[in-house]
Write a protein that holds these residues in place. Structure first.
Motif, mmCIF file in Angstrom:
data_model
loop_
_atom_site.group_PDB
_atom_site.id
_atom_site.type_symbol
_atom_site.label_atom_id
_atom_site.label_comp_id
_atom_site.label_asym_id
_atom_site.label_seq_id
_atom_site.Cartn_x
_atom_site.Cartn_y
_atom_site.Cartn_z
ATOM 1 N N ARG A 1 5.262 0.614 -21.074
ATOM 2 C CA ARG A 1 5.576 0.290 -19.686
ATOM 3 C C ARG A 1 5.077 1.403 -18.768
ATOM 4 N N GLY A 2 5.286 2.669 -19.202
ATOM 5 C CA GLY A 2 4.786 3.802 -18.424
ATOM 6 C C GLY A 2 3.273 3.815 -18.348
ATOM 7 N N ARG A 3 2.603 3.465 -19.441
ATOM 8 C CA ARG A 3 1.142 3.401 -19.442
ATOM 9 C C ARG A 3 0.643 2.355 -18.459
ATOM 10 N N LYS A 4 1.320 1.222 -18.399
ATOM 11 C CA LYS A 4 0.904 0.154 -17.493
ATOM 12 C C LYS A 4 1.043 0.590 -16.037
ATOM 13 N N ILE A 5 2.174 1.237 -15.724
ATOM 14 C CA ILE A 5 2.390 1.713 -14.350
ATOM 15 C C ILE A 5 1.378 2.786 -13.998
ATOM 16 N N TYR A 6 1.115 3.684 -14.949
ATOM 17 C CA TYR A 6 0.164 4.772 -14.700
ATOM 18 C C TYR A 6 -1.241 4.236 -14.472
ATOM 19 N N ARG B 1 0.833 -1.201 0.000
ATOM 20 C CA ARG B 1 0.000 0.000 0.000
ATOM 21 C C ARG B 1 0.869 1.252 0.000
ATOM 22 N N THR B 2 1.960 1.230 0.739
ATOM 23 C CA THR B 2 2.878 2.376 0.745
ATOM 24 C C THR B 2 3.384 2.663 -0.659
ATOM 25 N N ASN B 3 3.730 1.610 -1.405
ATOM 26 C CA ASN B 3 4.202 1.794 -2.785
ATOM 27 C C ASN B 3 3.108 2.378 -3.667
ATOM 28 N N HIS B 4 1.879 1.942 -3.478
ATOM 29 C CA HIS B 4 0.756 2.465 -4.273
ATOM 30 C C HIS B 4 0.520 3.949 -3.957
ATOM 31 N N ILE B 5 0.617 4.314 -2.685
ATOM 32 C CA ILE B 5 0.405 5.709 -2.294
ATOM 33 C C ILE B 5 1.487 6.595 -2.912
ATOM 34 N N LYS B 6 2.735 6.150 -2.851
ATOM 35 C CA LYS B 6 3.826 6.918 -3.451
ATOM 36 C C LYS B 6 3.627 7.047 -4.958
ATOM 37 N N ALA B 7 3.195 5.961 -5.594
ATOM 38 C CA ALA B 7 2.987 5.990 -7.044
ATOM 39 C C ALA B 7 1.920 7.006 -7.427
ATOM 40 N N TYR B 8 0.884 7.149 -6.594
ATOM 41 C CA TYR B 8 -0.186 8.101 -6.905
ATOM 42 C C TYR B 8 0.371 9.516 -7.046
ATOM 43 N N PHE B 9 1.347 9.861 -6.206
ATOM 44 C CA PHE B 9 1.894 11.212 -6.221
ATOM 45 C C PHE B 9 3.026 11.394 -7.235
ATOM 46 N N THR B 10 3.691 10.324 -7.623
ATOM 47 C CA THR B 10 4.919 10.472 -8.411
ATOM 48 C C THR B 10 4.825 9.957 -9.845
ATOM 49 N N VAL B 11 3.814 9.151 -10.148
ATOM 50 C CA VAL B 11 3.706 8.582 -11.490
ATOM 51 C C VAL B 11 2.723 9.405 -12.315
ATOM 52 N N PHE B 12 3.167 9.851 -13.487
ATOM 53 C CA PHE B 12 2.321 10.658 -14.360
ATOM 54 C C PHE B 12 2.117 9.943 -15.700
ATOM 55 N N GLU B 13 1.076 10.338 -16.406
ATOM 56 C CA GLU B 13 0.796 9.715 -17.698
ATOM 57 C C GLU B 13 1.959 9.966 -18.657
ATOM 58 N N PRO B 14 2.506 8.908 -19.250
ATOM 59 C CA PRO B 14 3.677 9.096 -20.117
ATOM 60 C C PRO B 14 3.321 9.771 -21.432
ATOM 61 N N GLU B 15 4.267 10.519 -21.958
ATOM 62 C CA GLU B 15 4.081 11.132 -23.271
ATOM 63 C C GLU B 15 4.491 10.142 -24.348
ATOM 64 N N TYR B 16 3.817 10.245 -25.491
ATOM 65 C CA TYR B 16 4.162 9.349 -26.596
ATOM 66 C C TYR B 16 5.591 9.646 -27.033
ATOM 67 N N PRO B 17 6.388 8.621 -27.325
ATOM 68 C CA PRO B 17 7.794 8.853 -27.682
ATOM 69 C C PRO B 17 7.927 9.753 -28.911
ATOM 70 N N PRO B 18 8.961 10.576 -28.955
ATOM 71 C CA PRO B 18 9.115 11.548 -30.053
ATOM 72 C C PRO B 18 9.307 10.871 -31.404
ATOM 73 N N MET B 19 8.624 11.415 -32.407
ATOM 74 C CA MET B 19 8.696 10.838 -33.755
ATOM 75 C C MET B 19 10.042 11.076 -34.412
ATOM 76 N N HIS B 20 10.806 12.066 -33.929
ATOM 77 C CA HIS B 20 12.098 12.356 -34.547
ATOM 78 C C HIS B 20 13.225 11.529 -33.935
ATOM 79 N N SER B 21 12.880 10.564 -33.099
ATOM 80 C CA SER B 21 13.893 9.730 -32.455
ATOM 81 C C SER B 21 14.674 8.928 -33.494
#
Length: 300
Positions: free
Chosen positions: A73-78, A6-26
């Motif tokens: 992976r970021g989407r799954k965590i989010y 539960r502690t990990n879930h609470i921390k994730a709520y405050f620190t994990v944000f929706e990931p941005e789609y990777p840049p097309m110019h990569s």
């Protein structure tokens, strides 16, 4: 006892944000497309190049997977973050287990002789620098409903015993489940001179704002509107309980209205001093903060 999960879930709520789609110019994506196209090209225009073409295509797909994998992976965590309802439920549960049990021991209360209705737990969030807490630990997050949840809370507990008000306060690092800055006090009814609900302006340098002005000058702190419950005794000592800070915009079912506590104390004082024959108003039970808010919503 709160679990590490539960502690990990609470921390994730405050620190994990929706990931941005990777840049097309990569370059990973460019090399992936070039490798796939080159494999198809040599397979179509040249003989005996099937194996080489397939090798380039596979290489391209591997490069594409490397490019896009962090995003998924970021989407799954989010998406695995707890909901707003879960967070509020967990906070109320932690306040009524971790903090309440600690306060009972510190105040040496006999809960068998104290009605639960006269045991009041009042939290309010902290969003300013506090001794013993790093600035990086002071987190907040706007919820889906537009309210704001915080990782650090000041928790105040009032116990209305037979002869006195017993008071406990602490700072609670909710994300890490750490209690600090504990204080206790007692106010005997016979020494109390006034009891009231009031509004005060308090000043704080908020942790998530920059207060450096032009040429490095220091800007003034923010002025915050606080609803307070104030008890004064005859020696001018003051017991002050902050019930809500309007600008903090916390969910309504975390706000505790102590109006009935004021009325109850006034009647208790009148009975003790003037022997007025009137039953005291029962203080609304604080453990079920959610029920308190639901009743208010129904009235609205």
């Amino acid at each position: 006892m709160r679990t590490a999960n539960r502690t990990n879930h609470i921390k994730a709520y405050f620190t994990v944000f929706e990931p941005e789609y990777p840049p097309m110019h990569s370059w990973w994506l460019k090399f992936a497309i070039m490798s796939i196209l080159f494999g198809l090209f040599i397979m179509y225009f040249f003989n005996n190049t099937t194996i080489a073409g397939i090798g380039f295509i596979i290489t391209g797909w591997v490069l594409f997977a490397v490019w896009v994998k962090p995003y998924f992976r970021g989407r799954k965590i989010y998406s695995s973050r707890p909901s707003e309802e879960d967070m509020i439920k967990w906070l109320i549960n932690d306040l009524n287990t971790e903090i309440k049990e600690t306060a009972i021991k510190k105040l040496r209360l006999n809960m068998g002789a104290l009605e639960s209705k006269n045991f009041l737990l009042v939290p309010y969030p902290v969003n300013w620098e506090t001794p013993g807490i790093e600035k990086e630990q002071i987190l907040k997050r706007v919820t889906e409903s537009g309210k704001t949840l915080y990782s650090i809370w000041n928790v105040q507990i009032i116990a209305l015993t037979v002869n006195y008000i017993s008071f406990y306060t602490c700072t609670y690092d909710w994300a890490n489940n750490v209690i600090m800055h504990e204080r206790t006090n007692e106010f005997f009814y016979d020494d109390i001179s006034s009891v009231k609900n009031d509004v005060e302006i308090i000043e704080h340098y908020l942790a998530d704002k920059n207060y450096t002005g032009e040429e490095g000058s220091q800007l003034p702190p923010d002025k915050l509107t606080a609803n307070v419950f104030v008890v004064k005794n005859m020696s001018t000592d003051t017991l002050k309980v902050i019930t809500n800070i309007l600008e903090m915009n916390i969910p309504g079912n975390l706000v505790v209205d102590l109006e009935k506590a004021v009325l109850a104390l006034r009647i208790i004082l009148r009975k003790r001093r003037y022997d007025e024959d009137q039953d005291p108003i029962i203080v609304e039970r604080n453990e079920e903060i959610e029920e308190h808010k639901e009743e208010e919503n129904e009235e609205e």
